[in-house]
Motif scaffolding. Structure first.
Motif, PDB file in Angstrom:
ATOM      1  N   SER A 143      34.961  48.459  29.114  1.00 33.61           N
ATOM      2  CA  SER A 143      35.564  49.622  29.756  1.00 33.61           C
ATOM      3  C   SER A 143      35.581  49.506  31.343  1.00 33.61           C
ATOM      4  O   SER A 143      34.154  48.577  31.778  1.00 33.61           O
ATOM      5  CB  SER A 143      35.129  50.952  29.411  1.00 33.61           C
ATOM      6  N   ASN A 144      36.197  50.338  32.221  1.00 33.38           N
ATOM      7  CA  ASN A 144      36.197  50.260  33.901  1.00 33.38           C
ATOM      8  C   ASN A 144      36.101  48.107  34.327  1.00 33.38           C
ATOM      9  O   ASN A 144      34.838  47.980  34.298  1.00 33.38           O
ATOM     10  CB  ASN A 144      34.787  50.485  33.878  1.00 33.38           C
ATOM     11  N   ILE A 145      36.175  47.888  34.536  1.00 39.95           N
ATOM     12  CA  ILE A 145      36.650  46.414  34.458  1.00 39.95           C
ATOM     13  C   ILE A 145      36.842  46.290  35.818  1.00 39.95           C
ATOM     14  O   ILE A 145      37.884  46.062  36.479  1.00 39.95           O
ATOM     15  CB  ILE A 145      37.834  45.524  33.802  1.00 39.95           C
ATOM     16  N   THR A 146      36.141  45.323  37.236  1.00 35.04           N
ATOM     17  CA  THR A 146      36.504  45.204  38.356  1.00 35.04           C
ATOM     18  C   THR A 146      36.052  43.314  38.195  1.00 35.04           C
ATOM     19  O   THR A 146      35.207  43.129  37.609  1.00 35.04           O
ATOM     20  CB  THR A 146      35.137  45.818  38.840  1.00 35.04           C
ATOM     21  N   PHE A 147      37.186  42.761  38.677  1.00 30.91           N
ATOM     22  CA  PHE A 147      37.780  41.558  39.133  1.00 30.91           C
ATOM     23  C   PHE A 147      36.865  41.310  40.272  1.00 30.91           C
ATOM     24  O   PHE A 147      37.012  41.676  41.259  1.00 30.91           O
ATOM     25  CB  PHE A 147      38.724  40.838  39.080  1.00 30.91           C
ATOM     26  N   VAL A 148      36.003  39.830  39.847  1.00 38.01           N
ATOM     27  CA  VAL A 148      36.296  39.527  41.806  1.00 38.01           C
ATOM     28  C   VAL A 148      36.492  37.936  41.887  1.00 38.01           C
ATOM     29  O   VAL A 148      35.618  37.128  41.704  1.00 38.01           O
ATOM     30  CB  VAL A 148      34.705  39.777  42.137  1.00 38.01           C
ATOM     31  N   GLY A 149      36.804  37.643  43.206  1.00 44.36           N
ATOM     32  CA  GLY A 149      37.616  36.592  43.322  1.00 44.36           C
ATOM     33  C   GLY A 149      36.500  35.845  44.961  1.00 44.36           C
ATOM     34  O   GLY A 149      37.185  36.486  45.762  1.00 44.36           O
ATOM     35  N   PHE A 150      36.212  34.396  44.502  1.00 42.17           N
ATOM     36  CA  PHE A 150      35.336  34.179  45.384  1.00 42.17           C
ATOM     37  C   PHE A 150      36.174  32.304  46.225  1.00 42.17           C
ATOM     38  O   PHE A 150      36.600  32.492  45.425  1.00 42.17           O
ATOM     39  CB  PHE A 150      34.068  33.083  44.957  1.00 42.17           C
ATOM     40  N   GLU A 151      35.864  32.822  47.577  1.00 44.78           N
ATOM     41  CA  GLU A 151      35.832  31.551  48.339  1.00 44.78           C
ATOM     42  C   GLU A 151      35.008  30.925  48.511  1.00 44.78           C
ATOM     43  O   GLU A 151      34.179  31.513  48.949  1.00 44.78           O
ATOM     44  CB  GLU A 151      36.904  31.983  49.385  1.00 44.78           C
ATOM     45  N   ASP A 152      35.048  29.757  48.231  1.00 49.97           N
ATOM     46  CA  ASP A 152      33.695  29.100  48.422  1.00 49.97           C
ATOM     47  C   ASP A 152      33.322  28.052  49.457  1.00 49.97           C
ATOM     48  O   ASP A 152      32.209  27.209  50.000  1.00 49.97           O
ATOM     49  CB  ASP A 152      33.575  28.232  46.841  1.00 49.97           C
ATOM     50  N   ARG A 153      34.073  28.084  50.734  1.00 51.23           N
ATOM     51  CA  ARG A 153      34.684  27.521  51.854  1.00 51.23           C
ATOM     52  C   ARG A 153      34.494  28.123  52.870  1.00 51.23           C
ATOM     53  O   ARG A 153      35.643  28.771  52.727  1.00 51.23           O
ATOM     54  CB  ARG A 153      35.053  26.259  51.636  1.00 51.23           C
ATOM     55  N   ASN A 154      33.186  27.777  54.132  1.00 48.88           N
ATOM     56  CA  ASN A 154      34.453  28.504  55.050  1.00 48.88           C
ATOM     57  C   ASN A 154      35.096  27.992  56.237  1.00 48.88           C
ATOM     58  O   ASN A 154      35.713  26.665  55.106  1.00 48.88           O
ATOM     59  CB  ASN A 154      32.213  28.925  55.988  1.00 48.88           C
TER      60      ASN A 154
END
Length: 207
Positions: A143-154
């Motif tokens: 229940s209650n799923i949150t997705f997190v997408g990362f940018e891995d470079r600056n």
């Protein structure tokens, strides 16, 4: 007409290439109380990175990694899970890019003022297609799923700012306002205060 179509095509290419770095504080991830489960969803990055939980305590230094690296000997695959225990309140996830020796978290900007996490409840926001049937069925059990997408470079490392290098899901969570972003009521009060100040100045000038 051709000129207009060319502009539209250029705009579409810009959107497809990514809109650039996020410079405004994104939502934060709040645990709703009870057990939080981390689910490995997607990775398309050449660099090796380790996902961790920075706060609140107890921290978890290593949840998943996308390639075998250092102490992380087994790369994650879509559908892998890890229980983070009973949690409540704001969660801060970390991404340690061991290839570039850089480290980011989901709440704060890097030294250039750019944020490295996109937080959403809609997987389509990452632009990497739809979830597989197997992942959809798996996530349906939480229940209650949150997705997190990362940018891995600056910026200096040539980031493409697509925020889909590594994507994870967390159950029993929800995106909420970032402490760095004023709430609408706060903005309204600030506006009212400024209006009052200008009103007093006008009265003084008239008298």
């Amino acid at each position: 007409m051709k000129y207009g179509l060319a502009i539209l095509a250029a705009a579409a290419m810009t959107v497809a290439a990514g809109a650039g770095p996020v410079t405004s504080p994104p939502p934060v991830i709040s645990a709703l109380g009870g057990n939080v489960t981390a689910i490995y969803i997607f990775a398309d990055a050449g660099d090796s990175s380790i996902l961790g939980l920075g706060a609140p305590a107890p921290a978890v230094s290593q949840i998943f990694c996308n390639h075998p690296t250092g102490s992380c000997s087994t790369a994650g695959t879509p559908g892998d899970i890890m229980s983070l225990g009973n949690r409540s309140g704001m969660l801060t996830f970390t991404l340690d890019n061991t290839t570039k020796s850089t480290w980011y978290d989901s709440t704060n900007p890097d030294g250039d003022g750019n944020y490295h996490a996109k937080i959403t409840t809609n997987y389509a926001d990452f632009g990497v297609g739809t979830l597989s049937a197997a992942l959809q069925a798996q996530l349906a059990g939480y229940s209650n799923i949150t997705f997190v997408g990362f940018e891995d470079r600056n910026l200096a490392q040539g980031s493409d700012w697509d925020y889909n290098d590594l994507i994870f899901a967390f159950s029993n969570t929800a995106p909420t306002g970032n402490p760095g972003v004023p709430e609408p009521l706060t903005l309204s009060l600030l506006g009212a205060g400024l209006a009052g100040v200008f009103g007093l100045r006008r009265l003084k000038k008239k008298s």
